[in-house]
Design a protein around this motif. Structure first.
Motif, PDB file in Angstrom:
ATOM      1  N   ARG A 113       1.841   6.260   8.248  1.00 14.18           N
ATOM      2  CA  ARG A 113       0.669   7.138   8.168  1.00 14.18           C
ATOM      3  C   ARG A 113      -0.553   6.354   8.626  1.00 14.18           C
ATOM      4  O   ARG A 113      -0.743   5.192   8.218  1.00 14.18           O
ATOM      5  CB  ARG A 113       0.472   7.645   6.748  1.00 14.18           C
ATOM      6  CG  ARG A 113      -0.729   8.581   6.605  1.00 14.18           C
ATOM      7  CD  ARG A 113      -0.872   9.111   5.187  1.00 14.18           C
ATOM      8  NE  ARG A 113      -2.135   9.823   5.030  1.00 14.18           N
ATOM      9  CZ  ARG A 113      -2.337  11.088   5.340  1.00 14.18           C
ATOM     10  NH1 ARG A 113      -1.330  11.801   5.805  1.00 14.18           N
ATOM     11  NH2 ARG A 113      -3.518  11.661   5.185  1.00 14.18           N
ATOM     12  N   THR A 154      -3.834   5.164   8.131  1.00 11.62           N
ATOM     13  CA  THR A 154      -4.650   5.053   6.920  1.00 11.62           C
ATOM     14  C   THR A 154      -6.018   4.447   7.190  1.00 11.62           C
ATOM     15  O   THR A 154      -6.860   4.392   6.297  1.00 11.62           O
ATOM     16  CB  THR A 154      -3.918   4.213   5.858  1.00 11.62           C
ATOM     17  OG1 THR A 154      -3.455   2.986   6.448  1.00 11.62           O
ATOM     18  CG2 THR A 154      -2.726   4.970   5.301  1.00 11.62           C
ATOM     19  N   SER A 155      -6.239   3.985   8.410  1.00  2.91           N
ATOM     20  CA  SER A 155      -7.552   3.488   8.812  1.00  2.91           C
ATOM     21  C   SER A 155      -7.686   3.710  10.308  1.00  2.91           C
ATOM     22  O   SER A 155      -6.709   3.550  11.052  1.00  2.91           O
ATOM     23  CB  SER A 155      -7.688   1.993   8.477  1.00  2.91           C
ATOM     24  OG  SER A 155      -8.922   1.477   8.950  1.00  2.91           O
ATOM     25  N   THR A 182       0.818  -1.207   0.000  1.00  2.00           N
ATOM     26  CA  THR A 182       0.000   0.000   0.000  1.00  2.00           C
ATOM     27  C   THR A 182       0.854   1.260   0.000  1.00  2.00           C
ATOM     28  O   THR A 182       1.626   1.502   0.912  1.00  2.00           O
ATOM     29  CB  THR A 182      -0.920   0.013   1.228  1.00  2.00           C
ATOM     30  OG1 THR A 182      -1.703  -1.181   1.224  1.00  2.00           O
ATOM     31  CG2 THR A 182      -1.826   1.219   1.200  1.00  2.00           C
ATOM     32  N   ARG A 183       0.718   2.062  -1.032  1.00  2.00           N
ATOM     33  CA  ARG A 183       1.301   3.405  -1.086  1.00  2.00           C
ATOM     34  C   ARG A 183       0.227   4.314  -1.640  1.00  2.00           C
ATOM     35  O   ARG A 183      -0.155   4.189  -2.799  1.00  2.00           O
ATOM     36  CB  ARG A 183       2.567   3.424  -1.955  1.00  2.00           C
ATOM     37  CG  ARG A 183       3.782   2.791  -1.279  1.00  2.00           C
ATOM     38  CD  ARG A 183       4.942   2.625  -2.260  1.00  2.00           C
ATOM     39  NE  ARG A 183       6.154   2.212  -1.591  1.00  2.00           N
ATOM     40  CZ  ARG A 183       6.439   0.979  -1.222  1.00  2.00           C
ATOM     41  NH1 ARG A 183       5.548   0.021  -1.442  1.00  2.00           N
ATOM     42  NH2 ARG A 183       7.574   0.666  -0.632  1.00  2.00           N
ATOM     43  N   THR A 184      -0.279   5.211  -0.821  1.00  2.00           N
ATOM     44  CA  THR A 184      -1.442   5.989  -1.209  1.00  2.00           C
ATOM     45  C   THR A 184      -1.033   7.371  -1.707  1.00  2.00           C
ATOM     46  O   THR A 184       0.074   7.845  -1.432  1.00  2.00           O
ATOM     47  CB  THR A 184      -2.409   6.154  -0.014  1.00  2.00           C
ATOM     48  OG1 THR A 184      -1.881   7.149   0.868  1.00  2.00           O
ATOM     49  CG2 THR A 184      -2.579   4.842   0.744  1.00  2.00           C
ATOM     50  N   PRO A 185      -1.940   8.054  -2.420  1.00  2.00           N
ATOM     51  CA  PRO A 185      -1.650   9.428  -2.865  1.00  2.00           C
ATOM     52  C   PRO A 185      -1.501  10.404  -1.698  1.00  2.00           C
ATOM     53  O   PRO A 185      -1.048  11.523  -1.905  1.00  2.00           O
ATOM     54  CB  PRO A 185      -2.883   9.781  -3.715  1.00  2.00           C
ATOM     55  CG  PRO A 185      -3.505   8.482  -4.079  1.00  2.00           C
ATOM     56  CD  PRO A 185      -3.223   7.549  -2.954  1.00  2.00           C
ATOM     57  N   PHE A 186      -1.883   9.982  -0.500  1.00  2.00           N
ATOM     58  CA  PHE A 186      -1.810  10.862   0.666  1.00  2.00           C
ATOM     59  C   PHE A 186      -0.434  10.823   1.338  1.00  2.00           C
ATOM     60  O   PHE A 186      -0.190  11.556   2.287  1.00  2.00           O
ATOM     61  CB  PHE A 186      -2.888  10.485   1.684  1.00  2.00           C
ATOM     62  CG  PHE A 186      -4.282  10.581   1.137  1.00  2.00           C
ATOM     63  CD1 PHE A 186      -4.889  11.815   0.985  1.00  2.00           C
ATOM     64  CD2 PHE A 186      -4.967   9.447   0.748  1.00  2.00           C
ATOM     65  CE1 PHE A 186      -6.177  11.917   0.480  1.00  2.00           C
ATOM     66  CE2 PHE A 186      -6.253   9.533   0.235  1.00  2.00           C
ATOM     67  CZ  PHE A 186      -6.865  10.764   0.092  1.00  2.00           C
ATOM     68  N   PHE A 187       0.465   9.951   0.866  1.00  2.00           N
ATOM     69  CA  PHE A 187       1.800   9.887   1.447  1.00  2.00           C
ATOM     70  C   PHE A 187       2.527  11.214   1.228  1.00  2.00           C
ATOM     71  O   PHE A 187       2.409  11.826   0.166  1.00  2.00           O
ATOM     72  CB  PHE A 187       2.610   8.764   0.799  1.00  2.00           C
ATOM     73  CG  PHE A 187       2.419   7.415   1.436  1.00  2.00           C
ATOM     74  CD1 PHE A 187       1.259   7.107   2.111  1.00  2.00           C
ATOM     75  CD2 PHE A 187       3.411   6.467   1.369  1.00  2.00           C
ATOM     76  CE1 PHE A 187       1.072   5.865   2.697  1.00  2.00           C
ATOM     77  CE2 PHE A 187       3.246   5.220   1.955  1.00  2.00           C
ATOM     78  CZ  PHE A 187       2.075   4.917   2.617  1.00  2.00           C
ATOM     79  N   THR A 245       0.370   2.525   7.953  1.00  2.00           N
ATOM     80  CA  THR A 245       1.033   2.105   6.724  1.00  2.00           C
ATOM     81  C   THR A 245       2.402   2.758   6.644  1.00  2.00           C
ATOM     82  O   THR A 245       2.517   3.990   6.703  1.00  2.00           O
ATOM     83  CB  THR A 245       0.197   2.489   5.489  1.00  2.00           C
ATOM     84  OG1 THR A 245      -1.090   1.880   5.591  1.00  2.00           O
ATOM     85  CG2 THR A 245       0.866   2.000   4.212  1.00  2.00           C
ATOM     86  N   GLN A 290       1.504  -2.636   6.058  1.00  2.00           N
ATOM     87  CA  GLN A 290       0.441  -2.232   6.974  1.00  2.00           C
ATOM     88  C   GLN A 290       0.590  -2.948   8.314  1.00  2.00           C
ATOM     89  O   GLN A 290       0.854  -4.145   8.360  1.00  2.00           O
ATOM     90  CB  GLN A 290      -0.929  -2.532   6.377  1.00  2.00           C
ATOM     91  CG  GLN A 290      -1.263  -1.665   5.171  1.00  2.00           C
ATOM     92  CD  GLN A 290      -2.696  -1.845   4.719  1.00  2.00           C
ATOM     93  OE1 GLN A 290      -3.279  -2.918   4.854  1.00  2.00           O
ATOM     94  NE2 GLN A 290      -3.281  -0.788   4.175  1.00  2.00           N
TER      95      GLN A 290
END
Length: 224
Positions: free
Chosen positions: A84, A86-87, A2-7, A101, A32
């Motif tokens: 971060r 993330t949940s 998982t690598r999100t745009p919010f990183f 994450t 995670q």
């Protein structure tokens, strides 16, 4: 993984970081880690983190003679990993259940004054800038022997892993996932997280898996 745009971008990583010292738990980039938060000081920490940049550092306390490593003043290992949130969910009995994450490892350059009872550090990110790069394949020089060592270890330790998913992962993600989730000793986990590059970390992990497998087989033979 998982690598999100919010990183955050590397240049936006903070100069101060709240940390959650937890023996035997390490985080790695892209991996995670579920956490169950219930101590008042850490509930306050999560509130502060969520109100800021959602970044929290996972780091292991050092084991020192005559001192419990879970005590609030136990010295910290020099390297941890920021994640971060993330949940996030709140439970009816006052706990917070979250998923962290992994974003980037850091080196502790100093410990800052506590805030609301939780610990904070001044992180140095420079050595681990590559953690924010996309995961790559080809980092494990001998992937098949590496997977064989992993399979033998899992058989002896009775560890269930999703083999089909693992075999399709890029090398960096595979090694990082195993660092965080295999039942290795805290010392072995720390050695792995402090190893800078994936190829060297894969070599170290294979050696640790093979040694642990041999040790377990020898113990089993002695019992019989």
């Amino acid at each position: 993984m998982t690598r999100t745009p919010f990183f955050p971008k590397f240049a936006d990583l903070p100069t101060e970081l709240a940390v959650f010292p937890l023996p035997g738990a390490v985080l790695m980039p892209g991996v995670q880690l579920p956490l169950n938060i219930f101590e008042p000081r850490y509930l306050r920490m999560i509130d502060d983190v969520l109100a800021a940049d959602h970044l929290l550092g996972m780091i292991q306390p050092q084991e020192t003679p005559g001192e419990d490593e879970t005590t609030p003043t136990a010295p910290l290992h020099p390297v941890g990993c920021a994640g971060r949130i993330t949940s996030y969910s709140e439970t009816s009995d006052g706990r917070i259940v979250l998923v962290l994450t992994g974003v980037c490892r850091f080196r502790v350059t100093g410990e800052l004054a506590e805030r609301a009872g939780y610990r904070r550090v001044a992180p140095e990110w420079r050595d681990f800038a590559a953690d924010l790069d996309e995961p790559v394949s080809g980092a494990i020089a001998e992937r098949r022997p590496f997977l064989v060592a992993l399979e033998r270890y899992c058989q002896v330790r009775r560890v269930e892993v999703p083999w089909q998913d693992l075999e399709q992962m890029p090398d960096t993600d595979l090694v990082n996932l195993l660092c965080a989730h295999l039942p290795l000793s805290p010392e072995d986990k720390q050695a792995l997280i402090e190893t800078l590059e994936t190829p060297a970390r894969a070599v170290l992990m294979r050696g640790l898996l093979e040694m642990a497998t041999i040790a377990d087989i020898d113990v089993d033979d002695q019992r019989h």
